[in-house]
Write a protein that holds these residues in place. Structure first.
Motif, mmCIF file in Angstrom:
data_model
loop_
_atom_site.group_PDB
_atom_site.id
_atom_site.type_symbol
_atom_site.label_atom_id
_atom_site.label_comp_id
_atom_site.label_asym_id
_atom_site.label_seq_id
_atom_site.Cartn_x
_atom_site.Cartn_y
_atom_site.Cartn_z
ATOM 1 N N HIS A 62 -1.019 -2.066 -4.068
ATOM 2 C CA HIS A 62 -0.012 -1.265 -3.050
ATOM 3 C C HIS A 62 0.877 -0.620 -3.880
ATOM 4 O O HIS A 62 1.651 -0.936 -4.899
ATOM 5 C CB HIS A 62 0.725 -2.444 -2.511
ATOM 6 C CG HIS A 62 1.614 -2.065 -1.297
ATOM 7 N ND1 HIS A 62 2.478 -1.074 -1.195
ATOM 8 C CD2 HIS A 62 1.772 -2.544 0.021
ATOM 9 C CE1 HIS A 62 3.010 -0.942 -0.085
ATOM 10 N NE2 HIS A 62 2.476 -2.065 0.587
ATOM 11 N N PRO A 63 0.972 0.886 -3.854
ATOM 12 C CA PRO A 63 1.717 1.628 -4.707
ATOM 13 C C PRO A 63 3.154 1.323 -4.595
ATOM 14 O O PRO A 63 3.723 1.866 -5.587
ATOM 15 C CB PRO A 63 1.291 3.090 -4.066
ATOM 16 C CG PRO A 63 0.876 2.967 -2.670
ATOM 17 C CD PRO A 63 0.177 1.483 -2.678
ATOM 18 N N GLN A 64 3.607 0.993 -3.913
ATOM 19 C CA GLN A 64 5.211 0.695 -3.546
ATOM 20 C C GLN A 64 5.675 -0.722 -4.375
ATOM 21 O O GLN A 64 6.957 -0.905 -4.298
ATOM 22 C CB GLN A 64 5.703 0.380 -2.080
ATOM 23 C CG GLN A 64 5.487 2.015 -1.454
ATOM 24 C CD GLN A 64 5.789 1.818 0.088
ATOM 25 O OE1 GLN A 64 6.144 0.752 0.634
ATOM 26 N NE2 GLN A 64 5.567 2.929 0.749
ATOM 27 N N TYR A 65 4.701 -1.272 -4.780
ATOM 28 C CA TYR A 65 5.001 -2.627 -5.304
ATOM 29 C C TYR A 65 4.308 -2.657 -6.694
ATOM 30 O O TYR A 65 3.350 -3.358 -7.113
ATOM 31 C CB TYR A 65 4.469 -3.972 -4.625
ATOM 32 C CG TYR A 65 5.297 -3.836 -3.267
ATOM 33 C CD1 TYR A 65 6.634 -4.725 -3.187
ATOM 34 C CD2 TYR A 65 4.945 -3.388 -2.127
ATOM 35 C CE1 TYR A 65 7.383 -4.614 -1.940
ATOM 36 C CE2 TYR A 65 5.464 -3.478 -0.775
ATOM 37 C CZ TYR A 65 6.910 -4.256 -0.904
ATOM 38 O OH TYR A 65 7.555 -4.210 0.211
#
Length: 85
Positions: A62-65
């Protein structure tokens, strides 16, 4: 990093029972991963078990985490402590 399930998911039901942190759940249309509970199986296994069993390869990072392995291990320990309390 936490993992995520993309819209390529076919709802085959194999990933949910493999998650040692109970981070995977049935969403409105497809399975989803709670990033607050996902440790990429750090502390449990060498590889993320959901990715290992997914037949369509729809579980990327997950690129946001973004989390380092050390951060994932700290999250693992916190989740284990929460289970005790």
């Amino acid at each position: 990093m936490a993992l995520m399930i993309t819209d390529e998911c076919i709802n085959c039901d194999v990933c949910e029972p493999e998650c040692p942190n109970n981070a995977i759940y049935q969403g409105v249309n497809i399975y989803e991963i709670n990033p607050q509970l996902c440790t990429e199986c750090v502390g449990h296994f060498d590889k993320p078990q959901c990715q290992e069993v997914c037949p369509v390869d729809c579980i990327p990072l997950h690129p946001q985490y973004i989390e380092a392995k050390e951060d994932l291990m700290l999250k693992y320990h916190q989740l284990q402590q929460d289970k005790v309390n």
